[in-house]
Design an enzyme around this catalytic site. Structure first.
Site, PDB file in Angstrom:
ATOM      1  CG  ASP A 114      -3.801   8.848   9.065  1.00  0.00           C
ATOM      2  OD1 ASP A 114      -5.216   9.139   8.988  1.00  0.00           O
ATOM      3  OD2 ASP A 114      -3.131   8.678   8.152  1.00  0.00           O
TER       4      ASP A 114
ATOM      5  CB  ALA B  44       0.440  10.984   3.368  1.00  0.00           C
TER       6      ALA B  44
ATOM      7  CE  LYS C  63       5.088   4.993   5.215  1.00  0.00           C
ATOM      8  NZ  LYS C  63       4.292   5.423   6.463  1.00  0.00           N
TER       9      LYS C  63
ATOM     10  N   GLY D 294       0.785  -1.179   0.003  1.00  0.00           N
ATOM     11  CA  GLY D 294      -0.034   0.019   0.035  1.00  0.00           C
ATOM     12  C   GLY D 294       0.793   1.322  -0.029  1.00  0.00           C
TER      13      GLY D 294
END
Lengths: 318, 244
Positions: free
Chosen positions: A147, A38, A55, A35
């Site tokens: 978030d 931002a 990441k 995925g």
């Protein structure tokens, strides 16, 4: 649409790419893209025959801030607050661009929406209670998740738990929330500030539940608060869940553990009185209009608020 | 470490400048004054390809040592914030890099440090970002083609003030539109910490075909030096730190 403000180009790593760290020399092979957020993209990778989540971002600064948060979690003993941090390094591409990445433990699981569909809505209570425990621990350590949204949550198995997977928005309390998603943000709904405080996460949690009933979301229109309330009354018919969501939205709970106590106590009370529930159900089905469900909901919520208050008093007495 | 007040101009436009001096040239001069110029280019809802006019956006921002972004109106709120925060962070990283060079030698920058040390430095940058004072002058292009987008722009600006006010440091905003009736820019909101929703901030203007972006930017630069801003800063309880 994710704002693309960095000077470095965003890269999409194809399956099979080997990522070698500049500083620690570990190698990771890309299996698939999990995925994109931002800041940065998360890949499922393999390293020494183990699956890990990696990441990678062209925003070195933001990613480094995230790593700082994960490092802080590592120091918290006893309670696992997020995926374990395994490595931090730089990836130098063939054309000499440097991308910072970090590697964390890979959590496998399924989206909450799919899980509830398969296993039933009653699971929501135990899952929320578990998540509230984690939030309480996070808040006690001086952070706010920020978030919180469906996309950032996974139901893991053995044990069945609702876990967060991306700590990109995690912010020290008292500061500006680092990253948020409009639908889950109380600032967007004109129902509070964007200061990182426990109640910010609790509002987002209410929106997580609401989103389960409105997978495509909805817009705020002229009166944002009223819009949400209407949507809640329209689709969340389970009285306990409805009461819980409404209280979260109204900021009734200051701490995650208060919300958890409310949920736990009301759920136990509700299941203790099956005969009474049945009677009420019969009555409402006789009249057979949707309006009659409201008094029932009022009674249950009065009971549960009462129960909750007495516990609260008890805590203060002892 | 002192960082002073972070100063930014945020230009929101949907097209190409067509009058007066070159905005990129002006942006270079503004950056020299320690003010970064960030630019957001707004697309039409049905625009598929990036129009030629918006290529200017990137150039103005790079000359102004700021950040640029081209978006559809519905992404404006998030973008205005991302751009503002990111530009702040880059300014602060610049300050920190300068200090690093003084301590560690000419070639050392944050990105060249090993990840562990970089983490410690980023913590300092994050702290500064949270506590620094911020001044943003928003310059909105209100030429004819922008008219339908102005309510969205206003909402995005309100949202920006909500976010920035959640910081520990002080944030202040001023909003100007261009072109003005007679002047190159027209003041809509004087320096304030909160942009509220009470009134529509963009007044109706006779829509002419001119977009004097360069002169507008130049005028905006002078607004930073105006006594109204300085005076108000001094009357507030926190001192105004000018030197970096």
């Amino acid at each position: 649409m994710t704002p693309q403000t960095s000077k470095k180009p965003n890269i999409d790593l194809p399956k099979g790419t080997m990522i070698k760290g500049k500083w620690h020399h570990q190698t990771y092979r890309v299996i698939e893209r999990l995925g994109a957020g931002a800041i940065g993209t998360v890949y499922l990778c393999e390293s020494s025959q183990k699956k890990v989540a990696l990441k990678l971002s062209n925003h070195s600064h933001s990613l480094t801030s995230e790593v700082n948060v994960l490092r802080a979690f590592k120091q918290v003993q006893g309670h696992s607050l997020g995926p374990a941090l395994l490595d931090v390094d730089d990836f130098v591409t063939n054309n000499n661009c440097i991308y910072t990445f970090y590697v964390m433990e890979y959590l496998s699981g399924e989206p909450l929406h799919d899980f509830i569909k398969k296993r039933g809505m009653e699971w929501i209570y135990s899952l929320l209670i578990g998540l509230l425990n984690d939030l309480q621990a996070l808040h006690e350590n001086g952070y706010v998740f920020g978030d919180l949204k469906l996309d950032n949550l996974l139901v893991t198995h053995k044990p069945t738990r609702l876990k967060w997977v991306d700590v990109g928005g995690t912010t020290q309390q008292g500061r500006l929330i680092k990253e948020y998603t409009e639908f889950y943000d109380r600032g967007y709904w004109h129902m509070g500030s964007r200061k990182a405080e426990p109640s910010y996460d609790l509002f987002a949690l209410a929106m997580v539940v609401i989103r389960l009933f409105y997978p495509n979301g909805f817009l705020k229109r002229n009166d944002p608060k009223k819009t949400i309330q209407q949507k809640v009354y329209q689709n969340i018919r389970e009285p306990l869940l409805q009461a819980f969501v409404m209280q979260l939205l109204q900021g009734k709970f200051h701490q995650a553990k208060e919300a958890k106590q409310f949920l736990l106590q009301s759920y136990l009370q509700q299941s203790k009185q099956p005969s009474q529930r049945k009677k009420q159900k019969q009555r409402s089905s006789q009249q057979n209009t949707s309006e009659t469900e409201y008094p029932v909901f009022e009674i249950v919520s009065i009971f549960s608020v009462g129960g909750f208050l007495s516990i609260y008093v008890a805590i203060f007495l002892f | 470490m002192k960082t002073g007040t972070i100063k930014q101009i945020l230009l929101i436009t949907d097209g190409c400048s067509n009058q007066g001096e070159d905005p990129s040239h002006v942006a270079t001069l503004i950056a020299e004054q320690g003010i970064t110029v960030n630019v957001i280019g707004v697309l039409e809802d049905d625009q598929r390809e990036q129009p030629v006019g918006l290529q200017e956006v990137e150039e103005i921002a790079s000359c102004g040592q700021g950040i640029s972004q081209i978006v559809y109106p519905q992404a404006l709120s998030q973008t205005v914030q991302t751009v503002t925060k990111q530009a702040m962070s880059e300014t602060l990283q610049g300050v920190v890099n300068k200090e690093l060079k003084q301590i560690l030698g000419e070639k050392q920058t944050i990105e060249e440090l090993p990840p562990e040390q970089r983490g410690e430095i980023m913590e300092v940058v994050d702290d500064l970002g949270e506590t620094s004072d911020l001044e943003v002058l928003v310059l909105v292009d209100t030429s004819a083609s922008m008219t339908s987008k102005l309510p969205t722009v206003q909402e995005a600006l309100m949202d920006l003030s909500v976010s920035m006010n959640a910081r520990m440091g002080r944030s202040r905003f001023a909003v100007y539109q261009f072109p003005g009736r007679k002047e190159s820019i027209h003041s809509l909101i004087d320096w304030t910490s909160q942009i509220d929703s009470i009134s529509t901030i963009f007044s109706k203007l006779s829509s002419s075909g001119i977009t004097p972006t360069g002169p507008a930017l130049k005028e905006a630069m002078y607004e930073f030096a105006k006594p109204s801003l300085r005076r108000r800063s001094h009357t507030d309880d926190s001192p105004d730190i000018e030197e970096a």
